[in-house]
Design a protein around this motif. Structure first.
Motif, short mmCIF file in Angstrom:
data_model
loop_
_atom_site.label_atom_id
_atom_site.label_comp_id
_atom_site.label_asym_id
_atom_site.label_seq_id
_atom_site.Cartn_x
_atom_site.Cartn_y
_atom_site.Cartn_z
N PRO A 1 0.83 -1.21 0.00
CA PRO A 1 0.00 0.00 0.00
C PRO A 1 0.87 1.27 0.00
O PRO A 1 2.04 1.21 0.37
N PRO A 2 0.29 2.41 -0.40
CA PRO A 2 1.07 3.65 -0.47
C PRO A 2 1.64 4.10 0.88
O PRO A 2 2.68 4.75 0.91
N ASN A 3 0.98 3.74 2.00
CA ASN A 3 1.52 4.17 3.30
C ASN A 3 2.63 3.23 3.80
O ASN A 3 3.14 3.40 4.90
N ARG A 4 2.96 2.23 3.03
CA ARG A 4 4.06 1.32 3.31
C ARG A 4 3.94 0.63 4.66
O ARG A 4 4.93 0.39 5.35
N ALA A 5 2.69 0.35 5.05
CA ALA A 5 2.46 -0.29 6.34
C ALA A 5 2.05 -1.75 6.15
O ALA A 5 1.57 -2.14 5.09
N SER A 6 2.23 -2.52 7.21
CA SER A 6 1.84 -3.92 7.19
C SER A 6 0.32 -4.06 7.08
O SER A 6 -0.42 -3.37 7.78
N PRO A 7 -0.16 -4.97 6.22
CA PRO A 7 -1.61 -5.21 6.16
C PRO A 7 -2.09 -5.98 7.40
O PRO A 7 -3.28 -6.00 7.68
#
Ligand code: 1HN
Length: 353
Positions: free
Chosen positions: A216-222
Motif C-alpha cells: 500500500p502507499p503508506n508502506r504499512a503492514s496489512p
C-alpha cells in the motif's frame, strides 16, 4: 598550527563588537555558525530527552479522574500524555515520539478520524474493547499490539463491561519536524466495516498472502493486530531453544510479514523476555526507546539513577543512554522507537559494552 601564524591570522575583536555584528546581521535573518557549530554537530547524541519512569499505580487514579472530568466524545481521545521531563510542553516522550495512556469506558466511542501520523497501541488493562482500522474491527486483549498506520481511518469503542486502558505511541514529533501533518474527521462515529473480525490475521498472519497483494502507499503492514498470546508463545519458545542475548534477553521485533520490515515505516516495536535472574550487559543505541512492562518487574539501571518498573509502568531510555535491565523474576517488556527511520537513513548505531 604554528602559534605565530595563528596569532597573525586571528582578527582581534572583543565580545561586544561581535555581539553588535550579530545583532546587525540578525536583523537580516543571518546568524554566525561559529557560535552554534559545537551544539549542532556533537561527538555523540546530546538529547533534552531524559530517562523517566511513570508508575501505573500512580497514574491509574488520574485516569479515573479524567473519566469523571470529560467524556471520550468531548475529548475526541481521552488521553493523558506522558511528557518527558526534559521536553515539557511538547507532548513528547522522546525527541521524535509521542506516548500517552488512553482510557475508554463501557459504552463509549472514540469517533473515526485519520491522520498522517502513524499510531500504535499496546493494551494494558481490560479486554473486549475494539479498534476498527480501515474497515476491519479487532477485539483487543491485554498485551495485544495494534497498529493504525498513516492515513487509515480508525475509531475505538468499548462494548465490554469494564474500562479499557492502552498505551498509545505516535510519530507526532517526527511528522511535525517534516511539516507533513494532515488530518480528517469522519462524518460518522463508527466507520463502516468491510471485512469480518480476524480477516487480516487469516489473510496475512499465516505465512501466506493473497496472490496479487501489492504494497500500500503508506508502506504499512496489512497485518495490524498482533495478539499477545502469539507473541508470548514465541518468547517462551525462544527461551527453550537457546541462551539469551546478553544485552536483550530473548527479544523479537514485530514485522510486516510481507516485507520483513517494521509494521509501520516510522516506528519499530519489540517484545522481549528476560528470564529470572537475568542481568543484561550495558547497552545503548541512537534511538530513544519507550518501554512498558507486561509481566514481572524489572530494575532499570542507568549511570546516574535506577528505578524498579512494575506491570503497566512506562519508562523511557533516551538516545545513547547506557542502561542495564535486571530481572529478579521472569519479565516481559514491550518497547517502541524510531529505529526503522534511523536505519533507512543510515543513522542508527548501537554500542554493546
Ligand atoms: C490519536 O488519533 C489517538 O486515535 C490517540 O486513539 C492519541 C495523539 C496525538 C494525535 C492523534 C487515537 C493521539 C492521536
Amino acid at each position: 598550527m604554528d602559534k605565530s601564524t595563528h596569532e597573525t591570522a586571528s582578527p582581534t575583536s572583543d565580545r561586544a563588537t561581535r555581539e553588535a555584528f550579530y545583532a546587525r546581521i540578525g536583523a537580516d535573518n543571518l546568524a554566525p555558525l561559529w557560535e552554534q557549530l559545537h551544539n549542532l554537530v556533537t561527538k555523540t547524541p546530546r538529547s533534552d530527552c531524559q530517562p523517566a519512569h511513570w508508575s501505573y499505580r500512580k497514574v491509574r487514579p488520574y485516569l479515573t479522574e479524567a473519566t469523571e472530568l470529560i467524556t471520550a466524545e468531548e475529548a475526541e481521545r481521552r488521553v493523558l500524555v506522558l511528557e518527558n521531563p526534559g521536553l515539557r510542553g511538547k507532548a513528547a516522550i522522546t525527541t521524535s515520539l509521542y506516548a500517552g495512556l488512553q482510557a475508554i469506558l463501557p459504552g463509549e466511542v472514540a469517533r473515526a478520524h485519520r491522520h498522517s501520523q502513524s499510531a500504535l497501541r499496546l493494551i494494558l488493562e481490560g479486554s473486549g474493547a475494539y479498534t476498527s482500522v480501515n474497515g476491519e474491527k479487532t477485539i483487543m486483549q491485554r498485551g495485544d499490539f495494534v497498529t493504525t498506520p498513516s492515513w487509515t481511518w480508525h475509531d475505538h469503542g468499548n462494548d465490554s463491561d469494564a474500562p479499557m486502558i492502552w498505551l498509545d505511541g505516535l510519530d507526532v514529533q517526527l511528522v511535525g519536524i517534516l511539516d507533513a501533518s494532515f488530518a480528517e474527521s469522519s462524518s460518522s462515529d463508527r466507520q463502516a466495516l468491510q471485512r469480518p473480525v480476524g480477516d487480516s490475521i487469516l489473510r496475512y498472519g499465516n505465512g501466506m498472502a493473497p496472490v496479487d497483494w501489492q504494497p500500500p502507499p503508506n508502506r504499512a503492514s496489512p497485518l495490524f493486530c498482533y495478539p499477545y498470546e502469539r507473541t508470548r508463545a514465541s518468547l517462551l519458545g525462544m527461551r527453550e531453544g537457546g541462551a539469551p542475548d546478553p544485552h536483550h534477553g530473548y527479544k523479537l521485533r514485530y514485522v510486516d510479514p510481507l516485507t520483513g520490515g517494521s509494521p509501520m515505516p516510522t516506528m519499530g516495536a519489540y517484545a522481549q523476555l528476560l528470564p529470572k535472574d537475568f542481568a543484561s550487559a550495558p547497552y545503548r543505541c541512537s534511538s530513544g526507546t519507550v518501554f512498558t512492562v507486561l509481566e514481572g518487574q524489572v530494575r532499570v539501571v542507568l549511570d546516574d539513577r535506577s528505578f524498579e518498573a512494575q506491570p503497566n509502568d512506562v519508562f523511557v531510555i533516551p538516545s545513547w543512554a547506557a542502561h542495564r535491565l535486571v530481572a529478579q523474576e521472569q519479565a516481559v517488556l514491550f518497547s517502541f522507537s524510531d529505529r526503522p527511520v534511523q536505519e533507512v537513513l543510515g543513522l542508527w548505531r548501537e554500542s554493546r559494552d
